[in-house]
Design a protein around this motif. Structure first.
Motif, mmCIF file in Angstrom:
data_model
loop_
_atom_site.group_PDB
_atom_site.id
_atom_site.type_symbol
_atom_site.label_atom_id
_atom_site.label_comp_id
_atom_site.label_asym_id
_atom_site.label_seq_id
_atom_site.Cartn_x
_atom_site.Cartn_y
_atom_site.Cartn_z
ATOM 1 N N GLU A 1 56.925 -0.827 -8.078
ATOM 2 C CA GLU A 1 56.363 0.123 -6.813
ATOM 3 C C GLU A 1 56.354 1.419 -7.372
ATOM 4 O O GLU A 1 57.140 2.133 -8.354
ATOM 5 C CB GLU A 1 57.422 -0.036 -5.602
ATOM 6 N N GLY B 1 62.355 0.393 1.011
ATOM 7 C CA GLY B 1 61.534 -0.437 0.187
ATOM 8 C C GLY B 1 62.016 -2.064 0.189
ATOM 9 O O GLY B 1 63.280 -2.334 0.493
ATOM 10 N N SER C 1 62.117 1.884 4.898
ATOM 11 C CA SER C 1 62.172 3.264 4.352
ATOM 12 C C SER C 1 62.615 3.131 3.038
ATOM 13 O O SER C 1 62.352 3.838 2.103
ATOM 14 C CB SER C 1 62.868 4.023 5.521
ATOM 15 N N GLU D 1 54.892 5.580 -5.961
ATOM 16 C CA GLU D 1 54.171 6.475 -4.751
ATOM 17 C C GLU D 1 52.817 7.021 -5.307
ATOM 18 O O GLU D 1 52.153 7.403 -4.436
ATOM 19 C CB GLU D 1 55.195 7.637 -4.646
ATOM 20 N N ASP E 1 52.693 2.302 -2.410
ATOM 21 C CA ASP E 1 53.203 1.618 -1.390
ATOM 22 C C ASP E 1 52.955 0.216 -1.297
ATOM 23 O O ASP E 1 52.755 -0.327 -0.253
ATOM 24 C CB ASP E 1 52.887 2.403 0.136
#
Length: 137
Positions: free
Chosen positions: A72, A21, A19, A74, A102
């Motif tokens: 990373e 990372g 949740s 989203e 993700d």
């Protein structure tokens, strides 16, 4: 009963990692970025083109144990221009990256000597700079 509690603890630990990372482990340091008013390292035209202007900057972590930079986002980011630069301004690494939602995209920095390095991201027509120190922690 102890096995059930242990499984719950292990499950909770992995849930936290996923949740928040995987890159946010105890050995990972988030790299803060500053937007520059002008390019400090430019191409022959003095400008860099990035993906769509509305996309947010990816989150970047430096993992001190594995010596990787983790990126990373989203959202999908195509054509992200990234440079690793040493203290004297020499470009050590230069990549055009695609960041999948993700999914961690990495740059191996295990070959860098101890010292201060800058990571420069050209995105949305702007230049962002952050820093990290291999071997300095």
């Amino acid at each position: 009963m102890k096995k059930i509690n242990l499984r719950i603890c292990v499950f909770a630990m992995f849930s936290c990692l996923f949740s928040f990372g995987l890159a946010q482990s105890l050995d990972s340091i988030p790299i803060p970025f500053t937007m520059l008013n002008g390019d400090i390292i430019g191409d022959s035209h003095g400008r860099h083109r990035g993906p769509a202007l509305n996309q947010p900057l990816p989150v970047v972590y430096y993992d001190t144990t594995e010596e990787f930079l983790y990126f990373e986002s989203e959202e999908l980011i195509n054509g992200l221009s990234v440079q690793i630069v040493d203290e004297s301004g020499v470009i050590i690494e230069e990549q055009i990256m695609t960041i999948q939602p993700d999914v961690y995209t990495t740059i191996d920095v295990s070959n860098l000597s101890e010292g201060l390095y800058f990571i420069i991201i050209y995105m949305n027509g702007r230049t962002y700079i952050g820093e990290f120190e291999p071997g300095g922690i």
